[in-house]
Design an enzyme around this catalytic site. Structure first.
Site, mmCIF file in Angstrom:
data_model
loop_
_atom_site.group_PDB
_atom_site.id
_atom_site.type_symbol
_atom_site.label_atom_id
_atom_site.label_comp_id
_atom_site.label_asym_id
_atom_site.label_seq_id
_atom_site.Cartn_x
_atom_site.Cartn_y
_atom_site.Cartn_z
ATOM 1 N N SER A 293 22.077 10.351 26.439
ATOM 2 C CA SER A 293 21.348 11.505 26.977
ATOM 3 C C SER A 293 21.974 11.905 28.303
ATOM 4 O O SER A 293 22.573 11.064 28.994
ATOM 5 C CB SER A 293 19.886 11.114 27.202
ATOM 6 N N TYR B 32 13.987 4.910 30.535
ATOM 7 C CA TYR B 32 14.697 5.759 29.570
ATOM 8 C C TYR B 32 16.103 6.055 30.093
ATOM 9 O O TYR B 32 17.093 5.846 29.392
ATOM 10 C CB TYR B 32 13.932 7.071 29.343
HETATM 11 N N1 NAP Z 1 14.932 15.504 22.222
HETATM 12 C C1 NAP Z 1 15.613 15.465 23.356
HETATM 13 O O1 NAP Z 1 15.413 16.276 24.276
HETATM 14 C C2 NAP Z 1 16.699 14.415 23.534
HETATM 15 C C3 NAP Z 1 17.613 14.580 24.595
HETATM 16 C C4 NAP Z 1 18.616 13.640 24.773
HETATM 17 C C5 NAP Z 1 18.717 12.562 23.921
HETATM 18 N N2 NAP Z 1 17.827 12.413 22.894
HETATM 19 C C6 NAP Z 1 17.969 11.232 22.026
HETATM 20 O O2 NAP Z 1 18.158 11.668 20.683
HETATM 21 C C7 NAP Z 1 17.765 10.609 19.806
HETATM 22 C C8 NAP Z 1 16.907 11.182 18.693
HETATM 23 O O3 NAP Z 1 15.695 11.619 19.249
HETATM 24 P P1 NAP Z 1 14.972 12.965 18.809
HETATM 25 O O4 NAP Z 1 14.944 13.845 19.979
HETATM 26 O O5 NAP Z 1 15.501 13.463 17.529
HETATM 27 O O6 NAP Z 1 13.488 12.393 18.653
HETATM 28 P P2 NAP Z 1 12.492 12.296 17.424
HETATM 29 O O7 NAP Z 1 12.379 13.617 16.720
HETATM 30 O O8 NAP Z 1 11.244 11.697 17.990
HETATM 31 O O9 NAP Z 1 13.197 11.262 16.434
HETATM 32 C C9 NAP Z 1 13.282 9.903 16.755
HETATM 33 C C10 NAP Z 1 13.745 9.129 15.521
HETATM 34 O O10 NAP Z 1 13.881 7.742 15.893
HETATM 35 C C11 NAP Z 1 13.193 6.934 14.962
HETATM 36 N N3 NAP Z 1 12.624 5.756 15.610
HETATM 37 C C12 NAP Z 1 11.866 5.705 16.725
HETATM 38 N N4 NAP Z 1 11.480 4.438 16.957
HETATM 39 C C13 NAP Z 1 12.004 3.677 15.955
HETATM 40 C C14 NAP Z 1 11.921 2.292 15.619
HETATM 41 N N5 NAP Z 1 11.192 1.426 16.341
HETATM 42 N N6 NAP Z 1 12.592 1.838 14.524
HETATM 43 C C15 NAP Z 1 13.297 2.704 13.763
HETATM 44 N N7 NAP Z 1 13.391 4.031 14.021
HETATM 45 C C16 NAP Z 1 12.738 4.497 15.096
HETATM 46 C C17 NAP Z 1 12.077 7.829 14.396
HETATM 47 O O11 NAP Z 1 11.760 7.417 13.059
HETATM 48 P P3 NAP Z 1 10.373 6.720 12.589
HETATM 49 O O12 NAP Z 1 9.276 7.212 13.472
HETATM 50 O O13 NAP Z 1 10.235 7.132 11.145
HETATM 51 O O14 NAP Z 1 10.632 5.253 12.708
HETATM 52 C C18 NAP Z 1 12.763 9.203 14.373
HETATM 53 O O15 NAP Z 1 13.444 9.379 13.168
HETATM 54 C C19 NAP Z 1 17.073 9.558 20.670
HETATM 55 O O16 NAP Z 1 17.944 8.484 20.918
HETATM 56 C C20 NAP Z 1 16.767 10.317 21.953
HETATM 57 O O17 NAP Z 1 16.673 9.459 23.057
HETATM 58 C C21 NAP Z 1 16.824 13.319 22.662
#
Ligand code: NAP
Length: 270
Positions: free
Chosen positions: A145, A157
């Site tokens: 991130s 985080y």
């Molecule tokens: N959204 C943003 O603004 C942003 C910015 C920078 C970086 N990121 C990064 O991008 C990545 C994806 O996040 P996203 O934004 O797409 O969020 P999201 O829509 O909440 O998706 C998160 C995913 O991670 C899985 N997950 C969470 N906890 C887990 C666990 N204990 N075991 C297995 N799977 C787990 C969830 O699946 P289940 O709930 O089905 O397990 C879901 O598929 C993350 O690493 C996040 O830190 C996001």
């Protein structure tokens, strides 16, 4: 992204963690559209089944579903075992944020965040590499991130993402010439379920700071082709992180202190 061979019995495989929503779903769909079979890893089995059916109908993709909680040792071991058999691509995407202050957040939740955002990334990378090195072919995308480059108040985080960046960057040096590519993907704000799941109010974020899932996936894959180890999608975040690195750390700390006094969360990109 290297394209698969014509022989459908030898389709390449991409293992994506966290494909049940947001960025992970975007990566899974993109790799499927490029002829990859998928290994899907998350907790929500039903959502993985729906995605698998959609990918089969659209691209004739074979999906293996590994229901797994990456916050647990057994969950990570299950995925590590599958990676040991060999995959062409690993996307370490699963991750989550929290909304409370460090000193009031449940210790168990903080540990789970460290286990998913850091331990899983390290262990799954370690599990995937031997087969990739042996076949002189592999790609690992570790989702970090912008928050890992510019630490904000959400210290755990930001800290977890700083680990992912430093780890991936260091490893890329060791892997030079071995046929394995590694990237630390550093997006800013993306419209996914992340903030809602964490209970973080994002209403004050200007429209210009939001990225789409498709934009981030496209930037990551383009940067891979160009050999960029640290991928920062979006011109606004390229500028922010360049300026951020030039600003003295003492000033960054002062801004964070000011934000603390105002009671707000750091909004430098999660
Ligand atoms: N959204 C943003 O603004 C942003 C910015 C920078 C970086 N990121 C990064 O991008 C990545 C994806 O996040 P996203 O934004 O797409 O969020 P999201 O829509 O909440 O998706 C998160 C995913 O991670 C899985 N997950 C969470 N906890 C887990 C666990 N204990 N075991 C297995 N799977 C787990 C969830 O699946 P289940 O709930 O089905 O397990 C879901 O598929 C993350 O690493 C996040 O830190 C996001």
């Amino acid at each position: 992204m290297s394209m698969p061979s014509e022989d459908t019995s030898a389709r390449p495989v991409a293992l994506v963690t966290g494909p049940t929503s947001g960025l992970g779903a975007g990566f899974a769909k993109k790799f499927a559209s490029h002829g990859y079979d998928l290994v899907l890893v998350a907790r929500d089995e039903e959502r993985m089944r729906v995605l698998a059916e959609e990918m089969k109908a659209l691209y004739d993709t074979e999906c293996e579903i590994l229901q797994s909680d990456l916050a647990t040792t057994s969950g990570r071991e299950k995925v590590a075992l599958r990676l040991g058999e060999g995959v062409e691509v690993l996307v370490n995407n699963a991750g989550f944020d929290t909304s409370g202050e460090f000193w009031t957040e449940e210790p168990k939740l903080l540990q789970a965040q460290l286990d998913v955002n850091v331990t899983a990334v390290m262990q799954l990378t370690r599990a995937a590499l031997p087969a990739m090195i042996a076949s002189v072919n592999g790609t690992i995308i570790n989702v970090a991130s912008v928050g890992g480059l510019l630490s904000g108040r959400g210290s755990t985080y930001s800290g977890s993402k700083a680990y992912v960046i430093s780890f991936s960057e260091g490893l890329s040096g060791g892997l030079r010439g071995m046929g394995v590519r590694i990237q630390a993907l550093c997006p800013g704000f993306i419209r996914t379920e992340l903030h809602q799941r964490a209970g973080i109010d994002m209403s004050s974020i200007p429209k210009a700071m939001w990225l789409s899932v498709d934009e981030v996936v496209a930037a990551s894959l383009a940067d891979l082709e160009n050999g960029k180890v640290i991928s920062i999608p979006g011109i606004q975040y390229k500028v922010l992180t360049t300026v951020g690195r030039l600003v003295p750390r003492s000033l960054v700390r002062r801004v964070n202190k000011q934000r603390s006094a105002e009671g707000g969360r750091a909004h430098n990109g999660r």
